[in-house]
Design an enzyme around this catalytic site. Structure first.
Site, PDB file in Angstrom:
ATOM      1  N   GLY A 190       0.826  -1.205   0.000  1.00 50.75           N
ATOM      2  CA  GLY A 190       0.000   0.000   0.000  1.00 50.75           C
ATOM      3  C   GLY A 190       0.856   1.250   0.000  1.00 50.75           C
ATOM      4  O   GLY A 190       2.087   1.196  -0.142  1.00 50.75           O
ATOM      5  N   PHE A 191       0.205   2.358   0.181  1.00 51.18           N
ATOM      6  CA  PHE A 191       0.857   3.667   0.124  1.00 51.18           C
ATOM      7  C   PHE A 191       1.920   3.797   1.244  1.00 51.18           C
ATOM      8  O   PHE A 191       3.134   3.829   0.964  1.00 51.18           O
ATOM      9  CB  PHE A 191      -0.254   4.734   0.174  1.00 51.18           C
ATOM     10  CG  PHE A 191       0.157   6.062   0.682  1.00 51.18           C
ATOM     11  CD1 PHE A 191       1.239   6.727   0.128  1.00 51.18           C
ATOM     12  CD2 PHE A 191      -0.557   6.674   1.709  1.00 51.18           C
ATOM     13  CE1 PHE A 191       1.616   7.991   0.600  1.00 51.18           C
ATOM     14  CE2 PHE A 191      -0.197   7.918   2.180  1.00 51.18           C
ATOM     15  CZ  PHE A 191       0.901   8.574   1.630  1.00 51.18           C
ATOM     16  N   THR A 222      -6.252  -2.719  -1.999  1.00 55.53           N
ATOM     17  CA  THR A 222      -6.043  -1.330  -2.459  1.00 55.53           C
ATOM     18  C   THR A 222      -4.593  -1.083  -2.848  1.00 55.53           C
ATOM     19  O   THR A 222      -4.291  -0.088  -3.491  1.00 55.53           O
ATOM     20  CB  THR A 222      -6.440  -0.311  -1.366  1.00 55.53           C
ATOM     21  OG1 THR A 222      -5.758  -0.661  -0.162  1.00 55.53           O
ATOM     22  CG2 THR A 222      -7.934  -0.294  -1.130  1.00 55.53           C
ATOM     23  N   ASP A 243       0.368  -8.842   1.561  1.00 58.79           N
ATOM     24  CA  ASP A 243      -0.694  -7.963   1.053  1.00 58.79           C
ATOM     25  C   ASP A 243      -1.640  -8.778   0.179  1.00 58.79           C
ATOM     26  O   ASP A 243      -1.197  -9.684  -0.523  1.00 58.79           O
ATOM     27  CB  ASP A 243      -0.064  -6.814   0.231  1.00 58.79           C
ATOM     28  CG  ASP A 243      -0.957  -5.588   0.179  1.00 58.79           C
ATOM     29  OD1 ASP A 243      -2.049  -5.687  -0.399  1.00 58.79           O
ATOM     30  OD2 ASP A 243      -0.561  -4.539   0.726  1.00 58.79           O
ATOM     31  N   TYR A 284     -14.910   1.195   9.646  1.00 63.64           N
ATOM     32  CA  TYR A 284     -13.485   1.503   9.783  1.00 63.64           C
ATOM     33  C   TYR A 284     -13.168   1.936  11.223  1.00 63.64           C
ATOM     34  O   TYR A 284     -12.307   1.346  11.873  1.00 63.64           O
ATOM     35  CB  TYR A 284     -13.140   2.624   8.802  1.00 63.64           C
ATOM     36  CG  TYR A 284     -11.688   3.045   8.773  1.00 63.64           C
ATOM     37  CD1 TYR A 284     -10.719   2.241   8.177  1.00 63.64           C
ATOM     38  CD2 TYR A 284     -11.284   4.262   9.321  1.00 63.64           C
ATOM     39  CE1 TYR A 284      -9.389   2.647   8.130  1.00 63.64           C
ATOM     40  CE2 TYR A 284      -9.960   4.671   9.275  1.00 63.64           C
ATOM     41  CZ  TYR A 284      -9.007   3.861   8.673  1.00 63.64           C
ATOM     42  OH  TYR A 284      -7.696   4.259   8.624  1.00 63.64           O
ATOM     43  N   GLN A 342      -3.054  -9.909  28.977  1.00 67.49           N
ATOM     44  CA  GLN A 342      -3.252 -11.332  29.218  1.00 67.49           C
ATOM     45  C   GLN A 342      -2.040 -12.173  28.840  1.00 67.49           C
ATOM     46  O   GLN A 342      -1.757 -13.173  29.485  1.00 67.49           O
ATOM     47  CB  GLN A 342      -4.458 -11.780  28.381  1.00 67.49           C
ATOM     48  CG  GLN A 342      -5.222 -12.923  28.980  1.00 67.49           C
ATOM     49  CD  GLN A 342      -6.544 -13.106  28.236  1.00 67.49           C
ATOM     50  OE1 GLN A 342      -7.211 -12.131  27.871  1.00 67.49           O
ATOM     51  NE2 GLN A 342      -6.920 -14.347  27.998  1.00 67.49           N
TER      52      GLN A 342
HETATM   53  P1  NAD Z   1      -3.510   1.716   1.543  1.00 65.86           P
HETATM   54  O1  NAD Z   1      -4.923   1.382   1.185  1.00 65.86           O
HETATM   55  O2  NAD Z   1      -2.642   2.274   0.485  1.00 65.86           O
HETATM   56  O3  NAD Z   1      -2.769   0.463   2.185  1.00 65.86           O
HETATM   57  C1  NAD Z   1      -3.426  -0.592   2.823  1.00 65.86           C
HETATM   58  C2  NAD Z   1      -2.845  -1.893   2.305  1.00 65.86           C
HETATM   59  O4  NAD Z   1      -3.439  -2.995   2.992  1.00 65.86           O
HETATM   60  C3  NAD Z   1      -3.115  -2.117   0.817  1.00 65.86           C
HETATM   61  O5  NAD Z   1      -1.924  -2.499   0.172  1.00 65.86           O
HETATM   62  C4  NAD Z   1      -4.152  -3.240   0.809  1.00 65.86           C
HETATM   63  O6  NAD Z   1      -4.099  -4.022  -0.373  1.00 65.86           O
HETATM   64  C5  NAD Z   1      -3.768  -4.003   2.053  1.00 65.86           C
HETATM   65  N1  NAD Z   1      -4.864  -4.803   2.626  1.00 65.86           N
HETATM   66  C6  NAD Z   1      -6.139  -4.415   2.857  1.00 65.86           C
HETATM   67  N2  NAD Z   1      -6.830  -5.421   3.409  1.00 65.86           N
HETATM   68  C7  NAD Z   1      -5.972  -6.472   3.544  1.00 65.86           C
HETATM   69  C8  NAD Z   1      -6.097  -7.787   4.052  1.00 65.86           C
HETATM   70  N3  NAD Z   1      -7.248  -8.240   4.548  1.00 65.86           N
HETATM   71  N4  NAD Z   1      -5.005  -8.591   4.027  1.00 65.86           N
HETATM   72  C9  NAD Z   1      -3.823  -8.156   3.508  1.00 65.86           C
HETATM   73  N5  NAD Z   1      -3.652  -6.913   3.020  1.00 65.86           N
HETATM   74  C10 NAD Z   1      -4.714  -6.078   3.034  1.00 65.86           C
HETATM   75  O7  NAD Z   1      -3.617   2.728   2.774  1.00 65.86           O
HETATM   76  P2  NAD Z   1      -2.496   3.520   3.581  1.00 65.86           P
HETATM   77  O8  NAD Z   1      -2.877   4.942   3.537  1.00 65.86           O
HETATM   78  O9  NAD Z   1      -1.125   3.108   3.184  1.00 65.86           O
HETATM   79  O10 NAD Z   1      -2.788   3.011   5.058  1.00 65.86           O
HETATM   80  C11 NAD Z   1      -1.989   2.061   5.735  1.00 65.86           C
HETATM   81  C12 NAD Z   1      -2.479   1.900   7.160  1.00 65.86           C
HETATM   82  O11 NAD Z   1      -2.409   3.148   7.856  1.00 65.86           O
HETATM   83  C13 NAD Z   1      -3.945   1.447   7.250  1.00 65.86           C
HETATM   84  O12 NAD Z   1      -4.069   0.515   8.306  1.00 65.86           O
HETATM   85  C14 NAD Z   1      -4.692   2.702   7.585  1.00 65.86           C
HETATM   86  O13 NAD Z   1      -5.869   2.432   8.297  1.00 65.86           O
HETATM   87  C15 NAD Z   1      -3.654   3.453   8.417  1.00 65.86           C
HETATM   88  N6  NAD Z   1      -3.915   4.910   8.365  1.00 65.86           N
HETATM   89  C16 NAD Z   1      -3.620   5.626   7.245  1.00 65.86           C
HETATM   90  C17 NAD Z   1      -3.902   6.985   7.222  1.00 65.86           C
HETATM   91  C18 NAD Z   1      -3.600   7.840   6.012  1.00 65.86           C
HETATM   92  O14 NAD Z   1      -3.920   9.025   6.039  1.00 65.86           O
HETATM   93  N7  NAD Z   1      -2.968   7.363   4.976  1.00 65.86           N
HETATM   94  C19 NAD Z   1      -4.484   7.612   8.336  1.00 65.86           C
HETATM   95  C20 NAD Z   1      -4.779   6.826   9.445  1.00 65.86           C
HETATM   96  C21 NAD Z   1      -4.477   5.486   9.465  1.00 65.86           C
END
Ligand code: NAD
Ligand code: UDP
Ligand code: UDP
Length: 323
Positions: free
Chosen positions: A14-15, A39, A35, A147, A164
């Site tokens: 992911g990002f 997304t 992954d 979420y 625990q």
């Molecule tokens: P993103 O969508 O680019 O990355 C999430 C990744 O998780 C993706 O590569 C997706 O394919 C993978 N994924 C989703 N469900 C999955 C599953 N069941 N099993 C395996 N892989 C799975 O988003 P991001 O912005 O890089 O966010 C990364 C983390 O940071 C997330 O947990 C998000 O909730 C948290 N977060 C991000 C932000 C933000 O502003 N970018 C803010 C708060 C929290």
């Protein structure tokens, strides 16, 4: 002596995850990226595939995972409202079943585990800026709840496993983060505005644009996550990670238009329900405990992100598609 650690990054394609994988490899560790490409995309990590210290596993963390690692960064979860709405049940499963599996794994291999939690645990906050001690204002059955409540339950699970089973846990509450490799159709405000501006299309401002957010550049976020992982066992968080410079969404639109030299005009669209009115992290704890604070200004970060999307759009138009 440098100790090579085996780090598991869930959501590593992911990002944020892809930058984290890069950073951990650069620090001399072995990285296992897990992954399911919900997304994320292989393009984000294609440049790492030749590195013998990098491994990629297609796997959904709602199912058990048996691997041997020293550190777990649990980032897997769709993060943009558009994506987490699309399949709300899977979103909650990823946060809750995913956390249980990663905590079970952590317990078996005696690793340290970090949870990518979110400012969404504060909901539409009645306290401003948000300190970690604030319990939040979350609608349990609204459009964001799959979420928000999933992430809140994951935090509960982390602290219950610590109590625990004496696990070493770290919980980061991530505030709005942006940068290159955000998904072009991801629906989040920074990528939407930049893509619209670069195409000279109308900028979609939801509501009156007076709602606020505080945007953190991805490099700063990755530094914060790694610093948190490296704290002593006693330090668990939750700790806010984000940039405390707050701006209205209207101001963000103006900045994007100016920095990209766009001819776009603003167009008002309805504000989605439960859209938080204001958000700014109190980062005093991160400063004190991690010696961390963001170093990239919004202008610097936006300029780098605009340059990235310019490239993506140029490539897309060569292939007859722009996303
Ligand atoms: P993103 O969508 O680019 O990355 C999430 C990744 O998780 C993706 O590569 C997706 O394919 C993978 N994924 C989703 N469900 C999955 C599953 N069941 N099993 C395996 N892989 C799975 O988003 P991001 O912005 O890089 O966010 C990364 C983390 O940071 C997330 O947990 C998000 O909730 C948290 N977060 C991000 C932000 C933000 O502003 N970018 C803010 C708060 C929290
Ligand atoms: N688990 C996993 N990998 C492991 C160990 C456990 O995915 O290496 C999963 C396992 O499927 C279990 C969950 O993590 O459902 C929680 O593990 P825990 O040991 O807490 O629970 P139990 O197995 O006792 O139900
Ligand atoms: N937003 C907007 N136009 C868009 C996308 C989002 O005005 O095209 C607004 C949205 O209503 C919210 C803010 O920008 O107030 C941040 O939205 P995003 O989805 O990026 O993140 P979150 O709401 O989860 O903080």
């Amino acid at each position: 002596m440098h100790l090579r650690k085996r780090a598991l990054v869930t959501g590593g394609a992911g990002f944020i995850g892809s930058f984290l994988c890069e950073q951990l490899l650069a620090a001399g560790h072995d990285v296992l990226c897990v992954d399911n490409f919900y997304t994320g995309t292989k393009d984000n990590i294609a440049h790492l595939l030749d590195n013998p210290h990098f491994e990629l596993l297609r796997h959904d963390i709602t199912f058990p995972l048996y691997v041997e690692v020293d550190e777990i960064y649990n980032l897997a979860c769709p993060a943009s409202p558009v994506h987490y709405h699309f399949d709300p049940v899977q979103t909650t499963k990823t946060s809750v079943h995913g956390a249980i599996n990663m905590l079970g794994l952590c317990k078996r291999v005696k690793a340290t585990i970090l949870q990518a939690s979110t400012s969404e645990v504060y909901g539409d906050p009645a306290v401003h800026p948000q300190p970690e001690s604030y319990w939040g204002n979350v609608n349990p059955i609204g459009p964001r709840s799959c979420y928000d409540e999933g992430k809140r339950c994951a935090e509960t699970l982390f602290f219950s496993y610590r109590q625990q089973h004496k696990l070493r846990i770290k919980v980061a509450r991530i505030f709005n983060t942006y940068g290159p490799r955000m998904h072009i159709n991801d629906g989040r405000v920074v990528s939407n505005f930049i893509v619209q501006a670069l195409k000279n299309e109308p900028i979609s401002l939801y509501g009156d644009g007076g709602q606020t957010r505080s945007f953190c550049y991805v490099d700063d976020m990755v530094q914060g996550l790694v610093s948190l992982m490296n704290t002593t066992d006693e330090f668990t968080g939750p700790v806010n990670l984000g940039n405390p410079t707050e701006c209205t969404i209207g101001q963000l639109a103006d900045k994007v238009i100016a920095l990209s030299g766009s001819k776009s005009k603003l167009v008002h669209k309805p504000l989605p329900s439960d859209d938080p009115r204001q958000r700014r992290p109190d980062v005093a704890l991160a400063c004190r405990a991690l010696g961390w604070e963001p170093a990239t200004s919004l202008e610097q970060g936006l300029a780098k992100t605009i340059a990235y999307f310019e490239q993506v759009l140029r490539r897309g138009s060569r292939h007859g598609t722009t996303g």
